[in-house]
Write a protein that holds these residues in place. Structure first.
Motif, PDB file in Angstrom:
ATOM      1  N   GLU A   1       0.842  -1.198   0.000  1.00 26.81           N
ATOM      2  CA  GLU A   1       0.000   0.000   0.000  1.00 26.81           C
ATOM      3  C   GLU A   1       0.875   1.245   0.000  1.00 26.81           C
ATOM      4  O   GLU A   1       1.882   1.306   0.704  1.00 26.81           O
ATOM      5  CB  GLU A   1      -0.892  -0.014   1.244  1.00 26.81           C
ATOM      6  CG  GLU A   1      -1.820   1.164   1.351  1.00 26.81           C
ATOM      7  CD  GLU A   1      -2.752   1.062   2.557  1.00 26.81           C
ATOM      8  OE1 GLU A   1      -3.581   1.971   2.708  1.00 26.81           O
ATOM      9  OE2 GLU A   1      -2.654   0.101   3.337  1.00 26.81           O
ATOM     10  N   ASP A   2       0.480   2.228  -0.800  1.00 27.29           N
ATOM     11  CA  ASP A   2       1.207   3.495  -0.804  1.00 27.29           C
ATOM     12  C   ASP A   2       0.219   4.660  -0.766  1.00 27.29           C
ATOM     13  O   ASP A   2      -0.984   4.457  -0.893  1.00 27.29           O
ATOM     14  CB  ASP A   2       2.135   3.599  -2.029  1.00 27.29           C
ATOM     15  CG  ASP A   2       1.389   3.652  -3.350  1.00 27.29           C
ATOM     16  OD1 ASP A   2       0.451   4.477  -3.495  1.00 27.29           O
ATOM     17  OD2 ASP A   2       1.736   2.879  -4.255  1.00 27.29           O
ATOM     18  N   ASN A   3       0.735   5.853  -0.580  1.00 28.24           N
ATOM     19  CA  ASN A   3      -0.098   7.053  -0.575  1.00 28.24           C
ATOM     20  C   ASN A   3       0.286   7.944  -1.756  1.00 28.24           C
ATOM     21  O   ASN A   3       0.331   9.157  -1.647  1.00 28.24           O
ATOM     22  CB  ASN A   3       0.003   7.800   0.752  1.00 28.24           C
ATOM     23  CG  ASN A   3       1.401   8.336   1.023  1.00 28.24           C
ATOM     24  OD1 ASN A   3       2.382   7.903   0.417  1.00 28.24           O
ATOM     25  ND2 ASN A   3       1.509   9.280   1.950  1.00 28.24           N
ATOM     26  N   GLY A   4       0.535   7.317  -2.891  1.00 29.83           N
ATOM     27  CA  GLY A   4       0.970   8.034  -4.088  1.00 29.83           C
ATOM     28  C   GLY A   4      -0.155   8.652  -4.881  1.00 29.83           C
ATOM     29  O   GLY A   4      -1.239   8.936  -4.355  1.00 29.83           O
ATOM     30  N   THR A   5       0.103   8.825  -6.175  1.00 38.11           N
ATOM     31  CA  THR A   5      -0.840   9.531  -7.051  1.00 38.11           C
ATOM     32  C   THR A   5      -2.126   8.754  -7.294  1.00 38.11           C
ATOM     33  O   THR A   5      -3.141   9.335  -7.642  1.00 38.11           O
ATOM     34  CB  THR A   5      -0.204   9.835  -8.417  1.00 38.11           C
ATOM     35  OG1 THR A   5       0.181   8.603  -9.032  1.00 38.11           O
ATOM     36  CG2 THR A   5       0.990  10.738  -8.279  1.00 38.11           C
ATOM     37  N   GLY A   6      -2.088   7.442  -7.126  1.00 44.32           N
ATOM     38  CA  GLY A   6      -3.269   6.635  -7.392  1.00 44.32           C
ATOM     39  C   GLY A   6      -3.485   6.440  -8.877  1.00 44.32           C
ATOM     40  O   GLY A   6      -2.760   6.968  -9.715  1.00 44.32           O
ATOM     41  N   ILE A   7      -4.494   5.652  -9.209  1.00 48.76           N
ATOM     42  CA  ILE A   7      -4.792   5.305 -10.592  1.00 48.76           C
ATOM     43  C   ILE A   7      -6.214   5.763 -10.892  1.00 48.76           C
ATOM     44  O   ILE A   7      -7.127   5.556 -10.080  1.00 48.76           O
ATOM     45  CB  ILE A   7      -4.678   3.779 -10.798  1.00 48.76           C
ATOM     46  CG1 ILE A   7      -3.280   3.297 -10.406  1.00 48.76           C
ATOM     47  CG2 ILE A   7      -5.008   3.393 -12.244  1.00 48.76           C
ATOM     48  CD1 ILE A   7      -3.175   1.795 -10.236  1.00 48.76           C
ATOM     49  N   ARG A   8      -6.402   6.344 -12.042  1.00 44.14           N
ATOM     50  CA  ARG A   8      -7.746   6.780 -12.441  1.00 44.14           C
ATOM     51  C   ARG A   8      -8.692   5.585 -12.513  1.00 44.14           C
ATOM     52  O   ARG A   8      -8.311   4.518 -13.002  1.00 44.14           O
ATOM     53  CB  ARG A   8      -7.698   7.465 -13.797  1.00 44.14           C
ATOM     54  CG  ARG A   8      -7.021   8.793 -13.762  1.00 44.14           C
ATOM     55  CD  ARG A   8      -7.085   9.454 -15.109  1.00 44.14           C
ATOM     56  NE  ARG A   8      -6.440  10.756 -15.019  1.00 44.14           N
ATOM     57  CZ  ARG A   8      -6.292  11.572 -16.036  1.00 44.14           C
ATOM     58  NH1 ARG A   8      -6.743  11.224 -17.226  1.00 44.14           N
ATOM     59  NH2 ARG A   8      -5.700  12.719 -15.876  1.00 44.14           N
ATOM     60  N   GLU A   9      -9.905   5.784 -12.055  1.00 44.02           N
ATOM     61  CA  GLU A   9     -10.900   4.711 -12.020  1.00 44.02           C
ATOM     62  C   GLU A   9     -11.122   4.099 -13.397  1.00 44.02           C
ATOM     63  O   GLU A   9     -11.214   2.880 -13.544  1.00 44.02           O
ATOM     64  CB  GLU A   9     -12.219   5.240 -11.459  1.00 44.02           C
ATOM     65  CG  GLU A   9     -13.261   4.180 -11.262  1.00 44.02           C
ATOM     66  CD  GLU A   9     -14.537   4.722 -10.642  1.00 44.02           C
ATOM     67  OE1 GLU A   9     -15.546   3.998 -10.691  1.00 44.02           O
ATOM     68  OE2 GLU A   9     -14.534   5.844 -10.112  1.00 44.02           O
ATOM     69  N   GLU A  10     -11.163   4.926 -14.431  1.00 47.15           N
ATOM     70  CA  GLU A  10     -11.413   4.423 -15.777  1.00 47.15           C
ATOM     71  C   GLU A  10     -10.231   3.637 -16.355  1.00 47.15           C
ATOM     72  O   GLU A  10     -10.382   2.955 -17.369  1.00 47.15           O
ATOM     73  CB  GLU A  10     -11.812   5.569 -16.732  1.00 47.15           C
ATOM     74  CG  GLU A  10     -10.763   6.645 -16.930  1.00 47.15           C
ATOM     75  CD  GLU A  10     -10.829   7.800 -15.921  1.00 47.15           C
ATOM     76  OE1 GLU A  10     -10.175   8.821 -16.184  1.00 47.15           O
ATOM     77  OE2 GLU A  10     -11.495   7.666 -14.883  1.00 47.15           O
ATOM     78  N   GLU A  11      -9.072   3.700 -15.713  1.00 52.48           N
ATOM     79  CA  GLU A  11      -7.890   2.965 -16.179  1.00 52.48           C
ATOM     80  C   GLU A  11      -7.643   1.671 -15.404  1.00 52.48           C
ATOM     81  O   GLU A  11      -6.842   0.840 -15.823  1.00 52.48           O
ATOM     82  CB  GLU A  11      -6.651   3.856 -16.099  1.00 52.48           C
ATOM     83  CG  GLU A  11      -6.730   5.052 -17.007  1.00 52.48           C
ATOM     84  CD  GLU A  11      -5.560   6.008 -16.882  1.00 52.48           C
ATOM     85  OE1 GLU A  11      -5.377   6.812 -17.800  1.00 52.48           O
ATOM     86  OE2 GLU A  11      -4.833   5.957 -15.865  1.00 52.48           O
ATOM     87  N   MET A  12      -8.328   1.494 -14.291  1.00 52.13           N
ATOM     88  CA  MET A  12      -8.083   0.344 -13.418  1.00 52.13           C
ATOM     89  C   MET A  12      -8.220  -0.997 -14.134  1.00 52.13           C
ATOM     90  O   MET A  12      -7.434  -1.911 -13.902  1.00 52.13           O
ATOM     91  CB  MET A  12      -9.021   0.372 -12.207  1.00 52.13           C
ATOM     92  CG  MET A  12      -8.664   1.418 -11.177  1.00 52.13           C
ATOM     93  SD  MET A  12      -7.111   1.092 -10.344  1.00 52.13           S
ATOM     94  CE  MET A  12      -7.529  -0.367  -9.419  1.00 52.13           C
TER      95      MET A  12
END
Length: 159
Positions: free
Chosen positions: A85-96
């Motif tokens: 787990e990280d607290n980074g930029t995250g991934i867009r929902e539409e790209e998951m």
């Protein structure tokens, strides 16, 4: 070679291998993995390394956020989950739905991050060979969880 693998030692080994990269990027790493799993340690190290490199590459650019990577295990039923787990930029929902596709870089990878779209694809392929499930949970701007699920004896039952 499938053998009982100490997931905590594996996670610590990968953090130590990348310690200078983590330090130079201001990323703190933490391991809480008291559990073991039957797997190939060499390939788990490869997968963990890729997940760590991604966490650092996509760390938050917000100066108020102190980047971290937390690697821990959870028991479920008859198996173990290893979570990075990280607290980074995250991934867009539409790209998951596409992050494990060969060559997919997503908007994060196209924004100057020198991505090839091969890392998570290789992780998925290795997990398939090892009988491990890999999935991701992410919230854009908050971080990502990569979850490896090791069912007890799943590999042994296929022999």
């Amino acid at each position: 070679m499938i053998e009982e693998t100490d997931l905590g030692k594996a996670a610590s080994e990968i953090l130590m291998k990348n310690k200078y990269y983590l330090i130079s990027n201001g990323v703190r790493g933490e391991v809480e993995c008291p559990d073991f799993a039957y797997t190939d340690k060499k390939w788990i190290l490869f997968i963990l390394n890729q997940l760590i490199l991604n966490s650092v590459k996509y760390k938050s650019e917000n100066p108020k956020v102190h980047p971290y990577i937390h690697i821990y295990t959870e028991r479920y039923g008859h198996g173990v989950r290893l979570i990075v787990e990280d607290n980074g930029t995250g991934i867009r929902e539409e790209e998951m739905s596409r992050i494990f596709e060969k060559g997919f870089t997503g908007s994060n990878g196209r924004n100057g991050k020198k991505s090839t779209g091969m890392g998570l694809y290789l992780c998925r392929r290795l997990c398939e060979k090892l009988g491990i499930a890999i999935e991701a949970e992410s919230v854009r701007g908050e971080g990502t969880k990569m979850i490896l699920t090791f069912p007890v004896s799943s590999y042994l039952s296929k022999m």
